[in-house]
Design an enzyme around this catalytic site. Structure first.
Site, PDB file in Angstrom:
ATOM      1  N   VAL A 151      11.408  -6.050   3.723  1.00  0.00           N
ATOM      2  CA  VAL A 151      11.476  -6.763   2.437  1.00  0.00           C
ATOM      3  C   VAL A 151      12.764  -7.574   2.351  1.00  0.00           C
ATOM      4  CG1 VAL A 151      11.526  -6.508  -0.077  1.00  0.00           C
ATOM      5  CG2 VAL A 151      10.067  -4.999   1.286  1.00  0.00           C
ATOM      6  N   LYS A 160       4.533   5.498  -9.145  1.00  0.00           N
ATOM      7  CA  LYS A 160       4.163   4.239  -9.802  1.00  0.00           C
ATOM      8  C   LYS A 160       3.511   4.519 -11.163  1.00  0.00           C
ATOM      9  CE  LYS A 160       3.659   2.046  -5.290  1.00  0.00           C
ATOM     10  NZ  LYS A 160       2.739   1.833  -4.162  1.00  0.00           N
TER      11      LYS A 160
HETATM   12  N1  HSE Z   1       2.884   3.087   0.817  1.00  0.00           N
HETATM   13  C1  HSE Z   1       2.679   2.137  -0.223  1.00  0.00           C
HETATM   14  C2  HSE Z   1       1.193   1.790  -0.244  1.00  0.00           C
HETATM   15  C3  HSE Z   1       3.513   0.909  -0.018  1.00  0.00           C
HETATM   16  O1  HSE Z   1       0.453   2.191   0.658  1.00  0.00           O
HETATM   17  O2  HSE Z   1       0.758   1.132  -1.164  1.00  0.00           O
HETATM   18  C4  HSE Z   1       3.731   0.118  -1.266  1.00  0.00           C
HETATM   19  O3  HSE Z   1       4.400   0.822  -2.241  1.00  0.00           O
END
Ligand code: HSE
Length: 434
Positions: free
Chosen positions: A17, A206
């Site tokens: 990133v 999240k």
């Molecule tokens: N491991 C995460 C996914 C990456 O598979 O979405 C993005 O946060």
């Protein structure tokens, strides 16, 4: 016309990133300056090891291992190093020195968000984190700003791309979980520690971030109910398809109205569930992400796109960088997110959902009646029943329930498992999106 002094931007991390952030920032320097009204000067990139191999586009002369000096001289700090420490310490240092911070670090926000946001508020700085949930998909700003005048009632998201890829390959190509995981590993989709993905940990981080924004409430990570995809079988996939469903790992954030058992609250949970194939989330294939938001006035909204990837995540970071830079130019303190509602995060027991329960039973008179009475005694109403007798002395019974509390549904499953007419519980899945 550019009149403001150049803004000093420090980048912490030069991985997949960080390298893309550096490249876009340097390549689009003139255009970004015109949009902001000030030049954005990348003054340094902090890395752990100067000798590590870097992607093209990372200027070697900007690399430094002295993150602290870099932070002290910056107007805006971008943290893309990941992990809890030293990222937390660096962000606190940046905020305390008056810099705005842009981060993609979902684990850090879900774990230490309160401390970081409180610090930002105290010093009048701002913490931006559009890239922390679903990468390129704009979802933080819509919740924080566009829907700020509405009441969000429910969010249902596919926010982990690697598990969506795995489940999609099991659904579309008939792969086993192990085969699909091997493919996802080969493609580099899984985190370095794959349990973060397959145990639903990444999705729960999240979900905590989305729920706290949507419901103006602090959501500690340990209050997020979580089940991963490790127990999903090829047989469950086949049965789901036959019944018009698809299995998705869902992150669900929901307002729950008070009843005799609890006050008004929210539920934040992650689990694999059946959703109708025609539901908008049913069409989210491969490693894509999507977030389905329901709000009182806006109705249903769907946000869809790439939820991971270096350049896609960099897009969200650059958007935050432009916002932070514009705020510097305009002046004024950062705007804190409100957690005034302070709603309790309710346990999974309080949630209303539906179960699909598949049992293997003995094939004898009265078995179906006995199964139906156990479900009824648990206060749960059956919506559908399908029985298939095989050549042996057993039958498979698939029960779809009406909505009931998760506590009542779990109790019914436990009573069924203990019943003498039930040989085994083949599958229990929640049904969402109906
Ligand atoms: N491991 C995460 C996914 C990456 O598979 O979405 C993005 O946060």
């Amino acid at each position: 016309m550019i009149e403001y002094r150049p803004l000093r931007v420090a980048l912490l991390g030069a991985g997949s990133v960080g390298a893309q952030v550096a490249r876009l920032l340097l390549e689009n320097k003139a255009e970004l300056a015109a949009r902001v009204g000030a030049e954005l000067e990348l003054v340094g990139i902090a890395v752990r090891n100067l000798d590590s191999k870097r992607a093209d586009g990372v200027p070697a002369e900007l690399l430094t291992t002295d993150a602290e000096s870099l932070i002290l001289g910056a107007d805006i700090v971008i943290e893309v190093m990941g992990g809890l420490e030293p990222a937390r310490t660096y962000i606190l240092q940046a905020l305390n020195s008056g810099a705005d911070v842009v981060t993609a670090n979902k684990a850090l926000l879900a774990t230490h968000g309160t401390e970081l946001f409180d610090t930002a508020e105290q010093v009048g700085a701002q913490l931006y984190f559009e890239a922390a949930v679903a990468a390129a998909i704009p979802i933080i700003r819509p919740l924080r700003e566009s829907l700020a005048g509405d009441t969000v009632t429910r969010i249902m998201g596919i926010v982990n791309g690697s598990t969506n890829y795995i489940l999609d390959r099991m659904d579309s190509a008939g792969l086993t979980l192990e085969q699909a995981m091997a493919e996802a590993t080969e493609l580099g989709y899984l985190e370095a520690d794959p349990t973060l993905d397959i145990e639903g940990i990444d999705a729960s981080q999240k979900a905590a971030i989305l729920a706290s924004l949507a419901f103006h409430t602090e959501v500690p990570l340990d209050k997020v109910y979580r089940e991963g995809i490790t127990k999903i079988t090829a047989e469950q996939m086949i049965a789901a398809k036959r019944d018009g469903y698809v299995i998705k790992l869902l992150a669900i954030c929901e307002r729950i109205a008070a009843n005799e058992d609890h006050e008004d609250g929210v539920s934040v949970r992650v689990y694999p569930a059946l959703i109708p194939r025609e539901h908008p989330l049913g069409a989210v294939r491969g490693a894509f992400n999507a977030v389905f938001v329901e709000a009182v006035a806006a109705g249903s909204l769907m946000f869809y796109g790439a939820g991971a990837g270096g350049v896609q995540t960099a897009s969200a970071i650059l958007g935050d960088l432009v916002s932070a830079a514009k705020r510097h130019v305009a002046g004024g303190p950062g705007l804190a997110d409100s957690v005034h509602a302070n709603l309790p995060v309710l346990p999974i027991d309080a949630v209303n959902t539906r179960y699909q329960i598949t049992l293997e039973t003995s094939d004898a008179p009265g078995v179906l009646a006995k199964v139906a009475s156990i479900v009824a005694d648990g206060g749960v109403s059956i919506e559908t029943v399908e029985q298939n007798a095989d050549d042996k002395d057993t039958a498979t019974i698939e029960i779809g329930t009406h909505e009931a509390t998760d506590a009542a549904l779990t109790a019914v499953v436990n009573h069924l498992a203990a019943s003498e007419v039930v040989e085994s519980i083949i599958s229990v899945l929640r049904v969402e999106g109906i």
